[in-house]
Design a protein around this motif. Sequence first.
Motif, PDB file in Angstrom:
ATOM      1  N   UNK A 143       0.838  -1.206   0.000  1.00 40.00           N
ATOM      2  CA  UNK A 143       0.000   0.000   0.000  1.00 40.00           C
ATOM      3  C   UNK A 143       0.868   1.250   0.000  1.00 40.00           C
ATOM      4  N   UNK A 144       0.661   2.095  -0.988  1.00 41.34           N
ATOM      5  CA  UNK A 144       1.402   3.345  -1.075  1.00 41.34           C
ATOM      6  C   UNK A 144       2.866   3.182  -1.392  1.00 41.34           C
ATOM      7  N   UNK A 145       3.297   1.960  -1.741  1.00 40.62           N
ATOM      8  CA  UNK A 145       4.697   1.723  -2.066  1.00 40.62           C
ATOM      9  C   UNK A 145       5.626   1.764  -0.874  1.00 40.62           C
ATOM     10  N   UNK A 146       5.057   1.620   0.330  1.00 47.70           N
ATOM     11  CA  UNK A 146       5.858   1.805   1.543  1.00 47.70           C
ATOM     12  C   UNK A 146       6.703   0.600   1.922  1.00 47.70           C
ATOM     13  N   UNK A 147       6.527  -0.535   1.261  1.00 43.14           N
ATOM     14  CA  UNK A 147       7.396  -1.688   1.486  1.00 43.14           C
ATOM     15  C   UNK A 147       8.552  -1.583   0.487  1.00 43.14           C
ATOM     16  N   UNK A 148       9.758  -1.406   0.981  1.00 44.49           N
ATOM     17  CA  UNK A 148      10.929  -1.203   0.108  1.00 44.49           C
ATOM     18  C   UNK A 148      11.908  -2.346   0.304  1.00 44.49           C
ATOM     19  N   UNK A 149      12.305  -2.963  -0.803  1.00 45.87           N
ATOM     20  CA  UNK A 149      13.255  -4.073  -0.778  1.00 45.87           C
ATOM     21  C   UNK A 149      14.419  -3.730  -1.699  1.00 45.87           C
ATOM     22  N   UNK A 150      15.626  -3.992  -1.243  1.00 44.11           N
ATOM     23  CA  UNK A 150      16.814  -3.770  -2.046  1.00 44.11           C
ATOM     24  C   UNK A 150      17.271  -5.053  -2.703  1.00 44.11           C
ATOM     25  N   UNK A 151      17.830  -4.939  -3.911  1.00 39.81           N
ATOM     26  CA  UNK A 151      18.395  -6.098  -4.607  1.00 39.81           C
ATOM     27  C   UNK A 151      19.467  -5.600  -5.570  1.00 39.81           C
ATOM     28  N   UNK A 152      20.221  -6.540  -6.085  1.00 37.66           N
ATOM     29  CA  UNK A 152      21.224  -6.230  -7.105  1.00 37.66           C
ATOM     30  C   UNK A 152      20.842  -6.979  -8.365  1.00 37.66           C
ATOM     31  N   UNK A 153      20.304  -6.240  -9.312  1.00 38.90           N
ATOM     32  CA  UNK A 153      19.804  -6.852 -10.545  1.00 38.90           C
ATOM     33  C   UNK A 153      20.836  -6.671 -11.642  1.00 38.90           C
TER      34      UNK A 153
END
Length: 108
Positions: free
Chosen positions: A98-108
Amino acid sequence: MAYKKLINQSGGPALTVLLITRVGSEPNQSGQIVATALPVGGKQTIEYGSAQNPFLNGLVIFSSSGGAFSNGSQIVTTRGSSWDTVVNTHDTLTFSGAGGLNVVGSNI
């Protein structure tokens, strides 16, 4: 310059994302703020900081849809913390929930 790829997988409205840079390697001084609009399903690479200051101190995220407004922020307070790791050891940040509030980092 430093770069991050941002991906909006929130399934909701477009997001406004503010990247808060850091002056130096310690999170005790925030620097320049870089703003960008990230459309639904959008992907873009954002340039921020400098070779001397390649770190982020945090993010502020805004969205609005159907008469509702949401916002959230996460700021690094301790070097090496889990949030510091998310924003500074990954080249891609994916926004979901919701609202983009979950943020996950990755190396693509």
